[in-house]
Design a protein around this motif. Structure first.
Motif, PDB file in Angstrom:
ATOM      1  N   LYS A   8      22.275  10.066  11.175  1.00 34.77           N
ATOM      2  CA  LYS A   8      23.369   9.462  11.934  1.00 34.77           C
ATOM      3  C   LYS A   8      23.221   9.846  13.401  1.00 34.77           C
ATOM      4  N   ILE A   9      23.439   8.876  14.287  1.00 31.49           N
ATOM      5  CA  ILE A   9      23.330   9.103  15.724  1.00 31.49           C
ATOM      6  C   ILE A   9      24.555   8.488  16.394  1.00 31.49           C
ATOM      7  N   LYS A  10      25.227   9.251  17.260  1.00 24.30           N
ATOM      8  CA  LYS A  10      26.329   8.697  18.050  1.00 24.30           C
ATOM      9  C   LYS A  10      25.727   7.848  19.159  1.00 24.30           C
ATOM     10  N   ALA A  11      26.324   6.705  19.430  1.00 24.35           N
ATOM     11  CA  ALA A  11      25.770   5.783  20.420  1.00 24.35           C
ATOM     12  C   ALA A  11      26.887   4.995  21.089  1.00 24.35           C
ATOM     13  N   THR A  12      26.565   4.401  22.237  1.00 23.00           N
ATOM     14  CA  THR A  12      27.476   3.523  22.955  1.00 23.00           C
ATOM     15  C   THR A  12      26.888   2.119  22.923  1.00 23.00           C
ATOM     16  N   VAL A  13      27.729   1.114  22.615  1.00 23.29           N
ATOM     17  CA  VAL A  13      27.258  -0.273  22.615  1.00 23.29           C
ATOM     18  C   VAL A  13      26.911  -0.645  24.051  1.00 23.29           C
ATOM     19  N   LYS A  14      25.656  -1.082  24.261  1.00 23.31           N
ATOM     20  CA  LYS A  14      25.181  -1.442  25.592  1.00 23.31           C
ATOM     21  C   LYS A  14      25.356  -2.937  25.847  1.00 23.31           C
ATOM     22  N   ASP A  20      24.374 -18.053  16.181  1.00 25.50           N
ATOM     23  CA  ASP A  20      25.159 -18.739  15.162  1.00 25.50           C
ATOM     24  C   ASP A  20      25.229 -17.938  13.862  1.00 25.50           C
ATOM     25  N   VAL A  21      24.110 -17.299  13.482  1.00 19.05           N
ATOM     26  CA  VAL A  21      24.045 -16.583  12.216  1.00 19.05           C
ATOM     27  C   VAL A  21      23.821 -15.088  12.422  1.00 19.05           C
ATOM     28  N   MET A  22      22.980 -14.715  13.369  1.00 22.79           N
ATOM     29  CA  MET A  22      22.638 -13.312  13.609  1.00 22.79           C
ATOM     30  C   MET A  22      23.017 -12.915  15.034  1.00 22.79           C
ATOM     31  N   SER A  23      23.287 -11.630  15.225  1.00 21.97           N
ATOM     32  CA  SER A  23      23.606 -11.091  16.544  1.00 21.97           C
ATOM     33  C   SER A  23      22.725  -9.878  16.816  1.00 21.97           C
ATOM     34  N   LEU A  24      22.368  -9.674  18.088  1.00 22.04           N
ATOM     35  CA  LEU A  24      21.587  -8.522  18.513  1.00 22.04           C
ATOM     36  C   LEU A  24      22.503  -7.603  19.308  1.00 22.04           C
ATOM     37  N   VAL A  25      22.655  -6.364  18.838  1.00 18.80           N
ATOM     38  CA  VAL A  25      23.491  -5.375  19.510  1.00 18.80           C
ATOM     39  C   VAL A  25      22.578  -4.244  19.957  1.00 18.80           C
ATOM     40  N   LYS A  26      22.589  -3.929  21.267  1.00 18.50           N
ATOM     41  CA  LYS A  26      21.793  -2.820  21.787  1.00 18.50           C
ATOM     42  C   LYS A  26      22.710  -1.632  22.028  1.00 18.50           C
ATOM     43  N   PHE A  27      22.186  -0.430  21.739  1.00 15.13           N
ATOM     44  CA  PHE A  27      22.953   0.803  21.843  1.00 15.13           C
ATOM     45  C   PHE A  27      22.275   1.769  22.798  1.00 15.13           C
ATOM     46  N   GLU A  28      23.066   2.523  23.540  1.00 13.56           N
ATOM     47  CA  GLU A  28      22.549   3.591  24.382  1.00 13.56           C
ATOM     48  C   GLU A  28      22.758   4.915  23.656  1.00 13.56           C
ATOM     49  N   VAL A  29      21.690   5.660  23.493  1.00 14.10           N
ATOM     50  CA  VAL A  29      21.742   6.957  22.832  1.00 14.10           C
ATOM     51  C   VAL A  29      21.016   7.969  23.710  1.00 14.10           C
ATOM     52  N   THR A  30      21.270   9.271  23.481  1.00 10.75           N
ATOM     53  CA  THR A  30      20.605  10.291  24.280  1.00 10.75           C
ATOM     54  C   THR A  30      19.113  10.345  23.960  1.00 10.75           C
ATOM     55  N   LEU A  31      18.760  10.531  22.724  1.00 12.08           N
ATOM     56  CA  LEU A  31      17.365  10.549  22.287  1.00 12.08           C
ATOM     57  C   LEU A  31      17.238   9.793  20.976  1.00 12.08           C
ATOM     58  N   PRO A  32      16.394   8.828  20.822  1.00  8.77           N
ATOM     59  CA  PRO A  32      15.651   8.181  21.896  1.00  8.77           C
ATOM     60  C   PRO A  32      16.604   7.505  22.865  1.00  8.77           C
ATOM     61  N   SER A  33      16.091   6.969  23.962  1.00  6.68           N
ATOM     62  CA  SER A  33      16.975   6.484  25.023  1.00  6.68           C
ATOM     63  C   SER A  33      17.703   5.185  24.687  1.00  6.68           C
ATOM     64  N   GLU A  34      17.208   4.388  23.751  1.00  5.10           N
ATOM     65  CA  GLU A  34      17.883   3.136  23.379  1.00  5.10           C
ATOM     66  C   GLU A  34      17.461   2.723  21.981  1.00  5.10           C
ATOM     67  N   MET A  35      18.386   2.117  21.244  1.00  6.89           N
ATOM     68  CA  MET A  35      18.089   1.558  19.928  1.00  6.89           C
ATOM     69  C   MET A  35      18.751   0.191  19.867  1.00  6.89           C
ATOM     70  N   ALA A  36      18.364  -0.618  18.882  1.00  3.78           N
ATOM     71  CA  ALA A  36      18.956  -1.938  18.708  1.00  3.78           C
ATOM     72  C   ALA A  36      19.133  -2.223  17.227  1.00  3.78           C
ATOM     73  N   SER A  37      20.036  -3.143  16.922  1.00  8.67           N
ATOM     74  CA  SER A  37      20.293  -3.549  15.553  1.00  8.67           C
ATOM     75  C   SER A  37      20.498  -5.058  15.517  1.00  8.67           C
ATOM     76  N   VAL A  38      19.907  -5.706  14.524  1.00  8.46           N
ATOM     77  CA  VAL A  38      20.154  -7.128  14.290  1.00  8.46           C
ATOM     78  C   VAL A  38      21.027  -7.204  13.049  1.00  8.46           C
ATOM     79  N   LEU A  39      22.199  -7.841  13.180  1.00  8.21           N
ATOM     80  CA  LEU A  39      23.120  -7.977  12.065  1.00  8.21           C
ATOM     81  C   LEU A  39      23.720  -9.363  12.078  1.00  8.21           C
TER      82      LEU A  39
END
Length: 69
Positions: A8-14, A20-39
């Protein structure tokens, strides 16, 4: 809610890019510097993810699951 995933990593939505069907959400985290999720856009809207929201990222296999508390 309990999860089988243990990472588990705490993150801020960037940013949120909705399709229409899928969304891309990018997150700012301390380490690594950025992550993303497709949902699904339905899940994105249900969570009402907005830039600046603080979430927990649950990582299991290849999936990054955002959880808004």
């Amino acid at each position: 809610m309990n999860y089988g995933a243990r990472n588990k990593i705490k993150a801020t939505v960037k940013s949120v890019k909705k399709g229409d069907v899928m969304s891309l959400v990018k997150f700012e985290v301390t380490l690594p510097s950025e992550m993303a999720s497709v949902l699904t856009t339905e899940s994105c809207e249900e969570l009402n993810l907005q830039p600046g929201d603080i979430v927990t990222l649950i990582i299991k296999a290849i999936h990054v699951l955002p959880v808004k508390e």
